[in-house]
Design a protein around this motif. Structure first.
Motif, PDB file in Angstrom:
ATOM      1  N   LYS A  70       0.926   4.051  -2.931  1.00 35.78           N
ATOM      2  CA  LYS A  70       0.643   5.452  -2.606  1.00 35.78           C
ATOM      3  C   LYS A  70       1.781   6.349  -3.094  1.00 35.78           C
ATOM      4  O   LYS A  70       1.545   7.414  -3.686  1.00 35.78           O
ATOM      5  CB  LYS A  70       0.444   5.603  -1.092  1.00 35.78           C
ATOM      6  CG  LYS A  70       0.150   7.002  -0.638  1.00 35.78           C
ATOM      7  CD  LYS A  70      -1.214   7.448  -1.053  1.00 35.78           C
ATOM      8  CE  LYS A  70      -1.533   8.791  -0.418  1.00 35.78           C
ATOM      9  NZ  LYS A  70      -2.695   9.406  -0.988  1.00 35.78           N
ATOM     10  N   LYS A 123       0.826  -1.209   0.000  1.00 35.36           N
ATOM     11  CA  LYS A 123       0.000   0.000   0.000  1.00 35.36           C
ATOM     12  C   LYS A 123       0.858   1.255   0.000  1.00 35.36           C
ATOM     13  O   LYS A 123       0.559   2.227  -0.700  1.00 35.36           O
ATOM     14  CB  LYS A 123      -0.940   0.009   1.212  1.00 35.36           C
ATOM     15  CG  LYS A 123      -2.089  -0.954   1.092  1.00 35.36           C
ATOM     16  CD  LYS A 123      -2.969  -0.897   2.320  1.00 35.36           C
ATOM     17  CE  LYS A 123      -4.096  -1.888   2.237  1.00 35.36           C
ATOM     18  NZ  LYS A 123      -4.961  -1.846   3.430  1.00 35.36           N
ATOM     19  N   GLU A 149       1.633   9.346  -5.898  1.00 35.18           N
ATOM     20  CA  GLU A 149       2.075  10.707  -5.622  1.00 35.18           C
ATOM     21  C   GLU A 149       3.133  11.173  -6.621  1.00 35.18           C
ATOM     22  O   GLU A 149       3.135  12.329  -7.039  1.00 35.18           O
ATOM     23  CB  GLU A 149       2.594  10.818  -4.186  1.00 35.18           C
ATOM     24  CG  GLU A 149       1.479  10.748  -3.160  1.00 35.18           C
ATOM     25  CD  GLU A 149       1.983  10.800  -1.729  1.00 35.18           C
ATOM     26  OE1 GLU A 149       3.221  10.830  -1.507  1.00 35.18           O
ATOM     27  OE2 GLU A 149       1.138  10.807  -0.821  1.00 35.18           O
TER      28      GLU A 149
END
Length: 89
Positions: free
Chosen positions: A64, A60, A68
């Motif tokens: 993420k 995860k 970004e």
């Protein structure tokens, strides 16, 4: 271990973990009942679950971070260090 055993034999054998190596699946009229396993088997199972949760958490975080970066939400190492130092004051 025999394929089947009576409830009395199982109760009497609870102090003998070797009797239940690999766990057992108790049935009553063909319906599954509680599963019994040794403490060592339980520890192995819990350790595997912990490794799986940690792997999922790491995945995860990586996803993420990748998102970004794709969105341009990045900073230079110098800026990151400045922010870190400022947060410690």
């Amino acid at each position: 271990m025999p394929d089947t055993m009576s409830q009395k034999t199982a109760r009497e054998g609870l102090s003998n973990p070797e009797l239940f190596e690999g766990g057992i699946s108790a049935t009553k009229n063909g319906v599954a009942e509680p599963f019994v396993q040794t403490a060592a088997e339980r520890q192995i199972e819990e350790a595997e679950r912990l490794r799986e949760r940690q792997s999922n958490a790491l995945l995860k975080l990586v996803m993420k971070a990748k998102q970004e970066v794709a969105e341009g939400k990045t900073v230079s190492p110098e800026v990151a260090l400045q922010r870190l130092r400022a947060s410690r004051k």
